[in-house]
Design a protein around this motif. Structure first.
Motif, PDB file in Angstrom:
ATOM      1  N   TRP A 130     -13.556   9.032   9.168  1.00 41.00           N
ATOM      2  CA  TRP A 130     -13.395   9.764   7.910  1.00 41.00           C
ATOM      3  C   TRP A 130     -14.758  10.216   7.373  1.00 41.00           C
ATOM      4  N   ALA A 131     -15.748   9.330   7.458  1.00 37.95           N
ATOM      5  CA  ALA A 131     -17.089   9.689   6.990  1.00 37.95           C
ATOM      6  C   ALA A 131     -17.655  10.841   7.813  1.00 37.95           C
ATOM      7  N   ARG A 132     -17.357  10.863   9.100  1.00 36.54           N
ATOM      8  CA  ARG A 132     -17.845  11.956   9.945  1.00 36.54           C
ATOM      9  C   ARG A 132     -17.199  13.278   9.555  1.00 36.54           C
ATOM     10  N   LYS A 133     -15.911  13.268   9.253  1.00 38.08           N
ATOM     11  CA  LYS A 133     -15.238  14.500   8.825  1.00 38.08           C
ATOM     12  C   LYS A 133     -15.797  14.999   7.503  1.00 38.08           C
ATOM     13  N   GLN A 134     -16.131  14.084   6.629  1.00 35.32           N
ATOM     14  CA  GLN A 134     -16.710  14.493   5.352  1.00 35.32           C
ATOM     15  C   GLN A 134     -18.092  15.114   5.548  1.00 35.32           C
ATOM     16  N   ALA A 172     -16.798 -10.671  22.098  1.00 32.69           N
ATOM     17  CA  ALA A 172     -17.787  -9.958  21.288  1.00 32.69           C
ATOM     18  C   ALA A 172     -17.481  -8.468  21.385  1.00 32.69           C
ATOM     19  N   THR A 173     -18.108  -7.668  20.541  1.00 32.92           N
ATOM     20  CA  THR A 173     -17.836  -6.226  20.544  1.00 32.92           C
ATOM     21  C   THR A 173     -18.945  -5.465  21.266  1.00 32.92           C
ATOM     22  N   ARG A 174     -18.558  -4.338  21.792  1.00 29.11           N
ATOM     23  CA  ARG A 174     -19.535  -3.447  22.413  1.00 29.11           C
ATOM     24  C   ARG A 174     -20.206  -2.594  21.337  1.00 29.11           C
ATOM     25  N   GLY A 175     -21.343  -2.019  21.697  1.00 30.65           N
ATOM     26  CA  GLY A 175     -22.056  -1.153  20.764  1.00 30.65           C
ATOM     27  C   GLY A 175     -21.325   0.158  20.519  1.00 30.65           C
ATOM     28  N   HIS A 176     -21.545   0.723  19.341  1.00 30.38           N
ATOM     29  CA  HIS A 176     -20.918   2.003  19.005  1.00 30.38           C
ATOM     30  C   HIS A 176     -21.659   3.149  19.687  1.00 30.38           C
ATOM     31  N   GLU A 177     -20.921   4.197  19.955  1.00 34.41           N
ATOM     32  CA  GLU A 177     -21.558   5.400  20.508  1.00 34.41           C
ATOM     33  C   GLU A 177     -22.342   6.123  19.424  1.00 34.41           C
ATOM     34  N   GLY A 178     -23.428   6.773  19.834  1.00 32.84           N
ATOM     35  CA  GLY A 178     -24.200   7.583  18.894  1.00 32.84           C
ATOM     36  C   GLY A 178     -23.483   8.879  18.561  1.00 32.84           C
ATOM     37  N   GLU A 179     -23.905   9.499  17.487  1.00 30.30           N
ATOM     38  CA  GLU A 179     -23.294  10.773  17.082  1.00 30.30           C
ATOM     39  C   GLU A 179     -23.571  11.856  18.121  1.00 30.30           C
ATOM     40  N   ARG A 180     -22.605  12.720  18.295  1.00 31.82           N
ATOM     41  CA  ARG A 180     -22.757  13.872  19.186  1.00 31.82           C
ATOM     42  C   ARG A 180     -22.564  15.142  18.377  1.00 31.82           C
ATOM     43  N   LEU A 181     -23.429  16.100  18.602  1.00 32.74           N
ATOM     44  CA  LEU A 181     -23.300  17.380  17.920  1.00 32.74           C
ATOM     45  C   LEU A 181     -24.026  18.457  18.714  1.00 32.74           C
ATOM     46  N   THR A 182     -23.715  19.691  18.401  1.00 34.23           N
ATOM     47  CA  THR A 182     -24.329  20.843  19.054  1.00 34.23           C
ATOM     48  C   THR A 182     -25.080  21.656  18.013  1.00 34.23           C
ATOM     49  N   LEU A 183     -26.334  21.966  18.318  1.00 29.66           N
ATOM     50  CA  LEU A 183     -27.194  22.686  17.385  1.00 29.66           C
ATOM     51  C   LEU A 183     -27.586  24.032  17.959  1.00 29.66           C
ATOM     52  N   TYR A 184     -27.660  25.010  17.080  1.00 31.82           N
ATOM     53  CA  TYR A 184     -28.156  26.341  17.440  1.00 31.82           C
ATOM     54  C   TYR A 184     -29.533  26.510  16.817  1.00 31.82           C
ATOM     55  N   LEU A 185     -30.541  26.714  17.663  1.00 25.48           N
ATOM     56  CA  LEU A 185     -31.924  26.866  17.213  1.00 25.48           C
ATOM     57  C   LEU A 185     -32.330  28.326  17.322  1.00 25.48           C
ATOM     58  N   GLU A 186     -32.885  28.842  16.258  1.00 26.36           N
ATOM     59  CA  GLU A 186     -33.348  30.234  16.227  1.00 26.36           C
ATOM     60  C   GLU A 186     -34.774  30.255  15.692  1.00 26.36           C
ATOM     61  N   LEU A 187     -35.664  30.843  16.470  1.00 22.91           N
ATOM     62  CA  LEU A 187     -37.078  30.868  16.110  1.00 22.91           C
ATOM     63  C   LEU A 187     -37.452  32.197  15.487  1.00 22.91           C
ATOM     64  N   LYS A 188     -38.009  32.111  14.286  1.00 20.40           N
ATOM     65  CA  LYS A 188     -38.561  33.288  13.621  1.00 20.40           C
ATOM     66  C   LYS A 188     -40.010  32.963  13.297  1.00 20.40           C
ATOM     67  N   ILE A 189     -40.909  33.475  14.134  1.00 21.42           N
ATOM     68  CA  ILE A 189     -42.315  33.080  14.076  1.00 21.42           C
ATOM     69  C   ILE A 189     -42.901  33.349  12.689  1.00 21.42           C
ATOM     70  N   LEU A 190     -43.636  32.372  12.196  1.00 27.17           N
ATOM     71  CA  LEU A 190     -44.298  32.509  10.903  1.00 27.17           C
ATOM     72  C   LEU A 190     -45.721  33.018  11.113  1.00 27.17           C
ATOM     73  N   ALA A 191     -45.999  34.196  10.639  1.00 26.21           N
ATOM     74  CA  ALA A 191     -47.354  34.755  10.701  1.00 26.21           C
ATOM     75  C   ALA A 191     -47.571  35.590   9.451  1.00 26.21           C
ATOM     76  N   ASP A 192     -48.801  35.592   8.967  1.00 29.00           N
ATOM     77  CA  ASP A 192     -49.097  36.370   7.760  1.00 29.00           C
ATOM     78  C   ASP A 192     -48.996  37.864   8.025  1.00 29.00           C
ATOM     79  N   ILE A 193     -49.527  38.304   9.170  1.00 27.59           N
ATOM     80  CA  ILE A 193     -49.516  39.720   9.527  1.00 27.59           C
ATOM     81  C   ILE A 193     -48.810  39.876  10.870  1.00 27.59           C
ATOM     82  N   GLY A 194     -47.877  40.807  10.956  1.00 32.22           N
ATOM     83  CA  GLY A 194     -47.215  41.116  12.211  1.00 32.22           C
ATOM     84  C   GLY A 194     -47.599  42.512  12.678  1.00 32.22           C
ATOM     85  N   LEU A 195     -48.082  42.618  13.913  1.00 31.85           N
ATOM     86  CA  LEU A 195     -48.455  43.920  14.481  1.00 31.85           C
ATOM     87  C   LEU A 195     -47.226  44.564  15.109  1.00 31.85           C
TER      88      LEU A 195
END
Length: 566
Positions: free
Chosen positions: A223-227, A287-310
């Motif tokens: 439930w916490a994950r859905k939230q 005893a209990t086994r360890g929980h699985e870590g969170e799984r997710l998919t990320l979209y990375l988009e690079l927009k270069i930071l520069a003061d002046i663009g040629l």
């Protein structure tokens, strides 16, 4: 062909040494043959390098990437009992598992591409618990380093590019199983049993109660994950941060390094059998086994930071301009054919109080990459000759043109008062806004520049047509993007100095006049304070001419933009 010429050159050297021919005649013949071979080798090498980069599909520079991230799994709890010489029936002593490693994303200033980031990132697993109450070791965090200017978004359910999370992956693994097989697999994934006690445990009431409590906990975590999905990850990494320790922090608490933004949490470790000790269960054998870590998919988009663009067409001289401004420190690609620059390159311009910048200290230095490569080839050929005196004499007989340094650039001794960055972007062509040529990937790299500078080739017949196409492509890609433009650099304006053919000089001056007139009438930028006319600065980046004026204006644009941004 180049190999045949090299073999012929080597054979001629051996013949001259054996026949005792005059040394001067041998030197002249070697240099004449070498010049032709150098030109051919240089052309072939550069074209092979460019074609290789194109075949990679832009892998040397990535501006968008989809990655699957998994937090580390927690370690399993241990089922053990303490045994000593006089305690054959000791208490339960199994340790709990360690926590899985979290995954962080850290913006890093010295990176300029996403190509070093793996498409699958998995946090380290926690250590398993052991006997004599030894808990497993928690796993260290995993840090993904990305360039400044990276925008990160989490892909939500329904997106075909998204990988399944830990709950969906478990449901998929249970498909096709009957009720009994399904129950057995669920228990095997969650419980650790003492050897030969698995069947006995599942029939005991204390185990069934512990199992019911475990499923209640899982429902709460689901439930916490859905939230959390209601507010997915959306990061704009345009700056680095530091951890500030409060004045009220306990004494001895040192400064902690900032790890970045957490994106996937590791799973908790499993519980050892002492956790299930109770008055009615004096000898828990599970005893209990360890929980699985969170799984997710990320979209990375690079927009270069520069003061002046040629911004410019291919082969307009942007790379040479950046090399000249930085004093040769920016290692850009320079050649006589289009699309030499395939990766955006950011250079740092350091300015003194009197307007002197680092590149101005080079004096009459010629920033010609072709001449630099020719000199390197010449040095390599001379190193093959055994006689040191012959090497020295051949170097003295080199052409009279200024000889560039192999590695230009030196320390900037003048007191620095201002610093800004300039991005050399790959050339645009007509249709770039429609993803033609190098397309969107490099228009995207100009979005975040505080100011844009057009670079046009004054030696071409109609440079104002280039300027119109550049503005149109910026506007088609993102309306209002061309409003960031402040200057037009008319590069390759060597003839304006008055040297050379008189007709050619007059033609260059007339083209500059028409370009200035076109900018005044067609390139006016509307701002809230009124209209702004772009400055037109004729320069020769190759000869480092009239660059100081351009740097002074760039500094003014950046200071104004930073003031407005704040």
């Amino acid at each position: 062909m180049s190999r045949l010429l090299c073999r012929s050159l080597s054979r001629q050297r051996r013949l001259f040494h054996c026949s005792g021919a005059p040394r001067q005649e041998a030197s002249n013949t070697v240099l004449e043959t070498q010049e032709d071979d150098d030109d051919l080798q240089d052309l072939l090498r550069r074209k092979r390098k460019t074609e290789w980069k194109r075949r990679q599909g832009g892998q040397s520079f990535l501006d968008n990437l989809i990655i699957n991230v998994r937090g580390g799994n927690g370690g399993d709890g241990c089922v053990a009992f303490h045994r000593e010489k006089w305690k054959p029936m000791g208490p339960p002593s199994g340790g709990s598992g360690g926590r899985g490693g979290d995954v962080y994303i850290l913006p890093t200033p010295n990176l300029t591409t996403l190509s070093s980031i793996p498409k699958r990132v998995r946090g380290a697993a926690g250590g398993n618990g052991q006997g004599t109450w030894q808990n497993g070791k928690s796993a260290p965090p995993t840090i993904i380093k990305v360039p400044l200017g990276t925008v990160i978004r989490e892909l939500l359910p329904g997106d075909s590019r998204r990988a399944k999370d830990e709950w969906e992956a478990e449901e998929e693994s249970l498909k096709g199983l009957g009720p009994e097989e399904r129950r057995a697999k669920l228990r095997d994934d969650r419980w650790v049993h003492y050897p030969r006690y698995a069947d006995d445990n599942v029939n005991r009431d204390v185990f069934k109660q512990a199992e019911a409590a475990l499923y209640r906990e899982e429902r709460a975590r689901r439930w916490a994950r859905k939230q959390r999905l209601l507010s997915p990850i959306n990061l704009d990494l345009d700056k680095t941060e530091e951890v500030m320790i409060s004045d009220d922090a306990p004494l001895g608490m040192g400064q902690h390094e900032w790890l970045g933004h957490i994106v996937a949490r590791g799973g908790n470790g499993g519980l050892g059998n002492p956790h299930f000790l109770s008055p009615i269960n004096r000898s828990p054998k599970f005893a209990t086994r360890g929980h699985e870590g969170e799984r997710l998919t990320l979209y990375l988009e690079l927009k270069i930071l520069a003061d002046i663009g040629l911004v410019g067409m291919p082969n307009a001289g942007k790379s040479t301009l950046l090399r000249a401004l930085t004093g040769g420190r920016a290692k850009t690609e320079v050649a006589g054919y289009a699309f030499t620059t395939l990766n955006p390159i950011v250079g740092v311009i350091r300015v003194a109080e009197d307007g002197t910048f680092e590149g101005a200290l080079q004096g009459e230095h010629i920033f010609d990459e072709t001449a630099i490569e020719e000199e390197r080839l010449r040095e390599r050929e001379l190193s093959d000759i055994d006689n040191a005196e012959e090497q020295l004499r051949l170097q003295d007989d080199s052409p009279d043109s200024p000889r560039p340094d192999i590695e230009p650039g030196h320390d900037f001794d003048v007191h620095e008062t201002f610093r800004f960055t300039v991005a050399d972007n790959p050339g645009l062509i007509s249709g770039s806004s429609e993803n033609v040529g190098l397309g969107h990937s490099f228009l995207r790299s100009m979005e975040r520049s505080l100011a844009l500078v057009y670079v046009v080739d004054l030696s071409r017949p109609e440079p104002w047509d280039e300027l119109r196409d550049l503005k149109d492509e910026l506007e088609k890609y993102q309306p209002g993007m061309s409003d960031k433009a402040h200057m037009v650099i008319a590069n390759k304006a060597d003839l304006l100095g008055g040297e050379g053919d008189r007709d050619a000089v007059e033609e260059a001056r007339e083209k500059l006049r028409r370009l200035e007139e076109y900018v005044k009438t067609e390139m006016v930028v509307k701002t809230p304070d009124g209209e702004r006319i772009l400055d037109v600065i004729p320069t020769s980046a190759k000869m480092s001419q009239n660059l100081k004026k351009a740097v002074v204006l760039m500094q003014k644009y950046i200071q104004q933009a930073r003031t407005v941004k704040v």
